[in-house]
Enzyme design. Structure first.
Site, PDB file in Angstrom:
ATOM      1  N   TYR A   1       1.135  -1.205  -0.567  1.00 44.61           N
ATOM      2  CA  TYR A   1       0.573   0.133  -0.182  1.00 44.61           C
ATOM      3  C   TYR A   1       0.678   1.727  -0.314  1.00 44.61           C
ATOM      4  O   TYR A   1       0.305   2.488  -0.250  1.00 44.61           O
ATOM      5  CB  TYR A   1      -1.180  -0.268   0.924  1.00 44.61           C
ATOM      6  CG  TYR A   1      -1.980  -0.768   1.267  1.00 44.61           C
ATOM      7  CD1 TYR A   1      -2.881  -1.867   0.037  1.00 44.61           C
ATOM      8  CD2 TYR A   1      -1.775  -2.135   1.861  1.00 44.61           C
ATOM      9  CE1 TYR A   1      -3.771  -2.415  -0.058  1.00 44.61           C
ATOM     10  CE2 TYR A   1      -2.589  -3.223   1.909  1.00 44.61           C
ATOM     11  CZ  TYR A   1      -3.705  -3.384   0.634  1.00 44.61           C
ATOM     12  OH  TYR A   1      -4.539  -4.237   1.253  1.00 44.61           O
TER      13      TYR A   1
ATOM     14  N   HIS B   1      -4.742   5.928  -0.907  1.00 44.28           N
ATOM     15  CA  HIS B   1      -5.250   6.189   0.584  1.00 44.28           C
ATOM     16  C   HIS B   1      -4.363   6.249   1.884  1.00 44.28           C
ATOM     17  O   HIS B   1      -4.723   6.618   2.678  1.00 44.28           O
ATOM     18  CB  HIS B   1      -5.682   4.720   0.701  1.00 44.28           C
ATOM     19  CG  HIS B   1      -7.321   4.533   1.456  1.00 44.28           C
ATOM     20  ND1 HIS B   1      -8.064   5.654   1.474  1.00 44.28           N
ATOM     21  CD2 HIS B   1      -8.103   3.655   1.955  1.00 44.28           C
ATOM     22  CE1 HIS B   1      -9.151   5.281   2.062  1.00 44.28           C
ATOM     23  NE2 HIS B   1      -8.887   4.470   1.590  1.00 44.28           N
TER      24      HIS B   1
ATOM     25  N   PHE C   1      -4.644  -1.363   9.223  1.00 42.02           N
ATOM     26  CA  PHE C   1      -6.353  -0.461   8.046  1.00 42.02           C
ATOM     27  C   PHE C   1      -6.442   0.187   8.519  1.00 42.02           C
ATOM     28  O   PHE C   1      -7.251   0.283   9.348  1.00 42.02           O
ATOM     29  CB  PHE C   1      -6.299  -2.280   7.368  1.00 42.02           C
ATOM     30  CG  PHE C   1      -4.895  -3.373   7.067  1.00 42.02           C
ATOM     31  CD1 PHE C   1      -4.483  -3.136   5.438  1.00 42.02           C
ATOM     32  CD2 PHE C   1      -4.946  -4.593   7.971  1.00 42.02           C
ATOM     33  CE1 PHE C   1      -3.864  -4.031   5.720  1.00 42.02           C
ATOM     34  CE2 PHE C   1      -3.639  -5.273   7.570  1.00 42.02           C
ATOM     35  CZ  PHE C   1      -3.545  -4.591   6.103  1.00 42.02           C
TER      36      PHE C   1
ATOM     37  N   ASN D   1      -9.842   1.177   8.040  1.00 38.24           N
ATOM     38  CA  ASN D   1     -11.664   0.582   8.284  1.00 38.24           C
ATOM     39  C   ASN D   1     -11.625   0.605  10.074  1.00 38.24           C
ATOM     40  O   ASN D   1     -12.607   0.497  11.173  1.00 38.24           O
ATOM     41  CB  ASN D   1     -11.732  -0.092   7.000  1.00 38.24           C
ATOM     42  CG  ASN D   1     -12.473   0.165   6.159  1.00 38.24           C
ATOM     43  OD1 ASN D   1     -11.974   1.107   5.587  1.00 38.24           O
ATOM     44  ND2 ASN D   1     -12.844  -1.367   5.415  1.00 38.24           N
TER      45      ASN D   1
ATOM     46  N   ASN E   1     -13.936   5.765   5.536  1.00 39.81           N
ATOM     47  CA  ASN E   1     -14.239   4.598   6.256  1.00 39.81           C
ATOM     48  C   ASN E   1     -13.282   4.989   7.372  1.00 39.81           C
ATOM     49  O   ASN E   1     -13.852   4.693   8.637  1.00 39.81           O
ATOM     50  CB  ASN E   1     -13.780   3.046   5.474  1.00 39.81           C
ATOM     51  CG  ASN E   1     -14.934   2.760   4.441  1.00 39.81           C
ATOM     52  OD1 ASN E   1     -16.635   3.425   5.359  1.00 39.81           O
ATOM     53  ND2 ASN E   1     -15.028   2.083   3.559  1.00 39.81           N
TER      54      ASN E   1
END
EC number: 3.1.1.29
Length: 189
Positions: A15, A20, A66, A68, A114
């Site tokens: 990532y 994000h 993560f 969320n 989120n």
């Protein structure tokens, strides 16, 4: 007074440099400029660094939960260090803003993000400071998930680096002035 600055993103090399993860990128730049490093705190599910700035202890945080589930780490750290939500600032991506645009806010809804939804759910309030960094909308036919988990193209990365410099200046100004209102006046526009 103690403050906590949280950058949102997803952990792991898969990532890195994704849209994000601009919150992680912003906090990485801040700690690099301050010459501090992160330590992994498995109990809090976060990477944490700290420094004294203007006689205030500042914690810099990257949750490793993560996106969320970011609220788990944020709530645990706020509780452990006895930090008020009014001394919390969260840096994150916003796909409703043009690439590289930044906006500081005092409070507000999650706006579909989120990570922010998780923080609001875990700390029980929307009243915390934020810095939003625009990542733009997905191109026609691309899903939101593929967009936010995609990497910036070369031109957008140049724009994001300029935005990250501006975020760095805004956070340092905020820590000097101790006022989100003054910082918003100086950097929103």
């Amino acid at each position: 007074m103690v403050k906590m600055i949280v950058g949102l993103g997803n952990p792991g090399s898969k990532y890195q440099q994704t849209k994000h993860n601009v919150g992680f990128m912003a906090v990485d730049r801040l700690v690099k400029d301050l010459d501090i490093s992160f330590t992994e705190d498995k109990a809090f599910k976060a990477l944490v660094g700290s420094a004294f700035i203007n006689q205030e202890k500042i914690y810099f945080v990257k949750p490793t939960t993560f996106m969320n589930n970011s609220g788990l780490a944020v709530r645990a750290l706020l509780t452990y260090y006895n930090i008020s939500t009014k001394d919390l600032m969260v840096i994150y991506d916003d796909l409703d803003m043009a690439v590289g645009k930044i906006r500081l806010r005092q409070k507000g809804s999650a706006g579909g993000h989120n990570g922010i939804k998780s923080i609001i759910a875990h700390i029980g309030t929307q009243e915390f400071d934020r810095v939003k960094i625009g990542i733009g909308r997905p191109s026609h036919g691309m899903s939101v998930i593929n967009h936010v988990l995609g990497k910036f193209d070369t031109d957008d990365m140049i724009t994001i680096n300029i935005a990250l410099d501006k975020v760095d200046k805004a956070i340092n100004y905020y820590l000097q002035e101790k006022s989100i209102e003054k910082t918003m006046q100086q950097f929103n526009g």
